[in-house]
Design a protein around this motif. Structure first.
Motif, short mmCIF file in Angstrom:
data_model
loop_
_atom_site.label_atom_id
_atom_site.label_comp_id
_atom_site.label_asym_id
_atom_site.label_seq_id
_atom_site.Cartn_x
_atom_site.Cartn_y
_atom_site.Cartn_z
N LEU A 126 0.85 -1.25 0.07
CA LEU A 126 0.00 -0.03 0.01
C LEU A 126 0.84 1.32 0.21
N PHE A 127 1.80 1.35 0.82
CA PHE A 127 2.77 2.53 0.83
C PHE A 127 3.74 2.31 -0.33
N PRO A 128 4.05 3.28 -1.10
CA PRO A 128 4.97 3.13 -2.29
C PRO A 128 6.37 2.43 -1.74
N GLY A 129 6.62 1.31 -2.83
CA GLY A 129 8.04 0.89 -2.53
C GLY A 129 9.04 1.93 -3.03
N ASP A 130 8.72 2.70 -3.70
CA ASP A 130 9.86 3.70 -4.15
C ASP A 130 10.19 4.67 -3.00
N LEU A 420 -9.75 4.09 3.10
CA LEU A 420 -10.68 3.43 2.11
C LEU A 420 -9.88 2.24 1.44
N GLU A 421 -8.67 2.64 1.00
CA GLU A 421 -7.80 1.71 0.18
C GLU A 421 -7.42 0.55 1.06
N THR A 422 -6.97 0.86 2.38
CA THR A 422 -6.69 -0.24 3.31
C THR A 422 -7.86 -1.11 3.35
N ILE A 423 -9.05 -0.63 3.70
CA ILE A 423 -10.28 -1.56 3.72
C ILE A 423 -10.62 -2.40 2.45
N ALA A 424 -10.37 -1.53 1.24
CA ALA A 424 -10.62 -2.17 0.15
C ALA A 424 -9.96 -3.57 -0.16
N ALA A 425 -8.45 -3.29 0.21
CA ALA A 425 -7.46 -4.29 0.08
C ALA A 425 -7.46 -5.54 1.03
N LEU A 426 -8.11 -5.16 2.06
CA LEU A 426 -8.46 -6.15 3.12
C LEU A 426 -9.49 -6.97 2.47
N ARG A 427 -10.43 -6.37 1.94
CA ARG A 427 -11.76 -7.12 1.32
C ARG A 427 -11.54 -8.11 0.40
N ARG A 428 -10.55 -7.49 -0.58
CA ARG A 428 -10.09 -8.19 -1.74
C ARG A 428 -9.55 -9.50 -1.29
N LEU A 429 -8.57 -9.35 -0.09
CA LEU A 429 -7.84 -10.46 0.39
C LEU A 429 -8.83 -11.31 1.08
N ALA A 430 -9.89 -11.07 1.69
CA ALA A 430 -10.90 -11.58 2.35
C ALA A 430 -11.53 -12.68 1.27
N ASP A 431 -11.77 -12.14 0.22
CA ASP A 431 -12.52 -12.79 -0.99
C ASP A 431 -11.54 -13.96 -1.49
N LYS A 432 -10.37 -13.80 -1.28
CA LYS A 432 -9.36 -14.94 -1.90
C LYS A 432 -9.11 -15.95 -0.72
N THR A 433 -9.00 -15.34 0.70
CA THR A 433 -8.60 -16.22 1.76
C THR A 433 -9.74 -15.95 3.17
N PRO A 434 -10.80 -16.67 2.99
CA PRO A 434 -11.78 -16.27 4.09
C PRO A 434 -11.03 -16.50 5.46
N ARG A 435 -11.42 -15.64 6.31
CA ARG A 435 -11.07 -15.77 7.88
C ARG A 435 -12.09 -15.84 8.73
N SER A 436 -11.90 -16.23 9.76
CA SER A 436 -12.94 -16.52 10.88
C SER A 436 -13.38 -15.25 11.44
#
Length: 821
Positions: A126-130, A420-436
């Protein structure tokens, strides 16, 4: 330029080795040379046990508010596949936290972490690698895959870190060898990777160790005379086996003069393995010494006491112990591989670490030739002076400045957008790897806590909150009101929801939690909403769910607040143990206790440095007027406090029956024991009244079970000749009720329990807790009062002095000054 240094390398197991020392020394030097740059440190609350020491150490160079602690759900150590989805979520939360913090450059002190520890490290999620720089130590696992990348989980973890190196905008190599390795193996742009080298701490210098200290160190580790030294972790590449075998090949006359001493944080199995290797190679047991992990003072002493330092490592990014030994003026020989020759700086001090005979030959040469050994010592002392942490820090800052110039024109997203970007990224991750569901709750809590941490980067102690019961029939509520004193309107009180209040709440009372099972989320939100930056918590075992309380403490500490916890009890129950939140307690600015017994309990948990004894006080009151129909000549014994099981009130009734019915003493028992708002209290009062009737003592016992204000209570107690506290075994640290007895300025007697230790000089100790012992004690004190006994008069004089130093008016000011200092 705002530089954020991720210092998790000084929290993980790396803190015990070269990476931890390198990271801390580099940061210290960067702080010295930061100039106009703003330097901040990032720590991880999953490794909270390391934070107190780092706060103390870093506090010498940085203000506390420049040390940020982020929260993530744990555990995240990736050796357990069950943690991997949580680890990916934690990476997003960490980088989202960093993005909202808006540094110009992030410097990651060690990226290849998190396999066996709860470290969260990533680049460019999320934070720029540069805008991220990473310390680059080596690529040893990559070039020696067969030895290190032995399992899929290890390989996957390592290659993810390699990808992070490639995404980083800057790499700070610790040696020219490491820099070139990064260019050759990873195809890195030479302009992006800079050799900043390393330094040696100034404390590593030639020292004359006093004979008594030298003897103590030798005895501690079983060193009988001269010795060779090697210090390292027990990684395979460190080559312990070849060193031990090479030492065994030395002539016996040399081995009789010297032992081989190996420093390192090993374990029983590894020590047993190498001892067997030594035995198989012809070494006796005492020729080989394993010290385990040693403290800094002993390490410095061992460097200066040894006769030869040997470093047989097969591969190093730098080899910091070599430099430390040379800086101490110790003859040093080492491997001729990887970065080590550039650290040693002398070809004839090198050997082939793959060849046991080569190692043995160089050791024999150094031990047999005093002239050569002196040359090695002189060279090491001179050559090591080229390597300083100040020089490394200046190179690092120059590299970060250049990196910032390349990236400074890149736009930075607004904090709300980052969230919002953090939450969106977490949601995308959740779609791939459901958590408890529990993970989802912990993620939400971490995001909330991290957000609060960032709202004010420079908190100032100005708004003080208390977490306490308030305005109820509770000793702690009464204590808190008295202790607030003249500053009551200067505090905010965060109290539990209550149905029966003694009077309307003041405007600065916020009710926002439930005793017992509350998760304390609303409490945390209210503390944030009222911008509280200093927090006083009145703790009792029944107030909190311990897991929720532990998380709450960590959140309050992580958000930069000053925290003081006052423990009103330290006696564990079968279900609840203080050890459950000992780690965050260690991070608090102060732990207030009431007795030496409390201090001993906390010391067993490793809590000593921030522990203070803060006494209960005595209110300054004018008694009300009360009328009692008790004959003037009758000896009046009074009791005071809530009517609860452990107060010993039935034993007192029985003792009075013995004195009145069996010994004919003209005595009256005045029980000022209020009903506590729990069912058991009303039941006990009813049972007591029935026992009084059964004994035929209705005209000899007055039981007042109403909840009285202090002025009324004091008026009743002033009618007594003796005030008695017949407590049985209790988990309470101190008694608040006994202070009211002292305030009445009447002789006070107590059972021989630790709860009364803090008032020991002002009270009379009874011989026991059972009815017969109570009766004996009352009879003895009645005689002493009638005879004007000098011992009892001395205690009364001490009680007057005690009252003077323990007035709530005085303690209130002491606390206010402590909290606002």
């Amino acid at each position: 330029m705002r530089i954020l240094v991720d210092l998790q390398a000084c929290q993980s197991s790396s803190r015990l080795g070269g990476i931890g020392r390198y990271s801390l020394h580099l940061l210290e030097a960067m702080a010295r040379h930061a100039g106009q740059h703003e330097l901040r440190v990032l720590l991880n609350d999953l490794m909270a046990d390391s934070i107190p020491g780092l706060y103390e150490h870093l506090g010498r160079m940085l203000p506390r508010e420049q040390i940020q602690v982020f929260q993530v759900p744990g555990p995240v150590a990736e050796h357990d596949p069950a943690n991997q989805a949580r680890a990916r979520a934690a990476e997003l939360i960490r980088e989202g936290f960093i993005q909202q913090f808006a540094p110009d450059i992030v410097h990651v002190a060690s990226l290849v972490e998190g396999l066996g520890d709860d470290v969260v490290s990533s680049v460019g999620e999320l934070f720029p690698g540069d805008s991220t720089a990473v310390t680059f130590y080596d690529l040893i696992p990559l070039v020696d895959k067969e030895r290190y990348l032995t399992a899929p989980v290890i390989t996957e973890h390592y290659y993810r870190k390699i990808a992070g190196f490639k995404r980083a905008g800057g790499l700070l190599a610790i040696s020219e060898f490491s820099r070139q390795q990064g260019i050759d193996e990873l195809g890195l742009d030479p302009d992006r990777i800079v050799n900043i080298a390393a330094g040696v701490d100034e404390r590593f210098r030639p020292l004359s160790i006093p004979p008594d200290q030298a003897a103590a160190v030798r005895q501690r580790y079983g060193i009988r005379g001269g010795f060779l030294l090697f210090t390292s972790s027990f990684d395979q590449r460190k080559n312990h086996g070849h060193l031990i075998q090479a030492f065994a090949r030395l002539p016996r006359e040399l081995r009789r003069r010297w032992q081989l001493v190996i420093i390192g944080n090993g374990w029983d199995a590894i020590y047993a393995h190498f001892r067997k290797l030594g035995a198989d190679s012809g070494l006796s047991d005492d020729e080989l010494v394993f010290t385990g992990h040693v403290g800094d003072d002993d390490l410095l002493a061992l460097y200066n006491l040894c006769d030869l330092f040997v470093f047989p490592s097969l591969s190093e990014g730098y080899g910091l112990p070599v430099l430390e030994a040379m800086a101490c003026g110790i003859p040093t020989i080492a491997s001729n591989t990887t970065s080590i020759p550039e650290v040693v700086g002398r070809a004839d001090a090198l050997f082939d670490p793959h060849d046991i005979d080569s190692i043995a030959a160089k050791m024999r040469e150094a031990l047999s030739d005093d002239g050569f050994r002196c040359q090695l010592a002189e060279h090491g002392l001179s050559f090591s002076r080229r390597f300083t942490w100040d020089a490394s820090a200046k190179r690092a800052l120059e590299a970060l400045e250049a990196q910032y110039e390349r990236t400074r024109r890149q736009p930075k997203p607004a904090p709300d957008r980052v969230r919002l970007e953090t939450i969106a990224a977490l949601r995308r991750l959740a779609d791939k790897t459901p958590r408890s569901s529990p993970d989802a709750v912990r993620i939400a809590a971490a995001l909330s806590a991290n957000g609060r941490c960032l709202r004010d980067l420079r908190p100032r102690p100005s708004r003080i909150g208390w977490i306490t019961t308030w305005n109820t029939r509770c000793g702690i509520a009464t204590y808190s009101r008295h202790l607030a004193g003249a500053h009551l309107s200067d505090y905010w009180f965060f109290a539990p929801y209550e149905l029966g209040l003694e009077c309307p709440d003041e405007p600065n009372v916020i009710r926002c939690w439930h005793p017992g099972q509350d998760d304390l989320r609303l409490l945390a939100e209210q503390i944030d909403a009222y911008q509280i930056d200093t927090l006083v918590i009145q703790f009792n075992y029944g107030f909190f769910d311990f897991e929720s309380f532990r998380r709450f403490l960590q959140e309050m500490i992580g958000t930069g607040r000053r925290l003081y916890v006052e423990l009103h009890s330290t006696t564990d129950t079968p279900e609840k143990h203080l050890a459950e939140f000992a780690v965050p307690l260690a991070l608090c600015n102060g732990i207030f206790i009431h007795s030496q017994n409390d201090a001993e309990v906390l010391a067993r948990l490793g809590l000593t440095d921030n522990v203070e004894i803060f006494p209960h006080g005595v209110p300054d009151l004018t008694p009300a007027q009360v009328a009692l129909e008790i004959p003037r000549e009758r000896f009046v014994v009074a009791s005071y406090g809530f009517f609860l099981p452990h107060k010993g009130l039935f034993e007192l009734i029985d003792a009075c029956r013995i004195l009145i019915a069996e010994q004919g003493i003209d005595l009256h028992l005045l029980m000022i024991n209020a009903e506590y708002p729990v069912a058991i209290s009303a039941e006990l009062i009813a049972e007591a009244r029935e026992r009084i009737r059964a004994y035929g003592l209705e005209d000899r016992v007055t039981l007042v079970a109403d909840f009285l204000d202090h002025a009324q209570s004091l008026a009743y107690l002033r009618q007594a000749d003796l005030i008695l506290y017949p407590y049985q075994e209790t988990g309470e640290s101190v008694s608040g009720a006994v202070r009211m007895g002292l305030a009445a300025q009447r002789p006070v007697a107590v059972t021989p329990l630790a709860i009364f230790d803090d008032v020991a000089e002002a009270v009379w100790r009874l011989p026991g807790t059972d009815p017969m012992a109570l009766a004996q004690g009352i009879l003895d004190l009645r005689r002493r009062l009638l005879d004007a006994d000098p011992d009892l008069q001395q205690i009364q004089a001490q009680a007057v002095a005690w009252l003077d130093t323990h007035s709530y008016a005085r303690l209130s000011e002491v606390l206010w000054e402590r909290l606002t200092a």
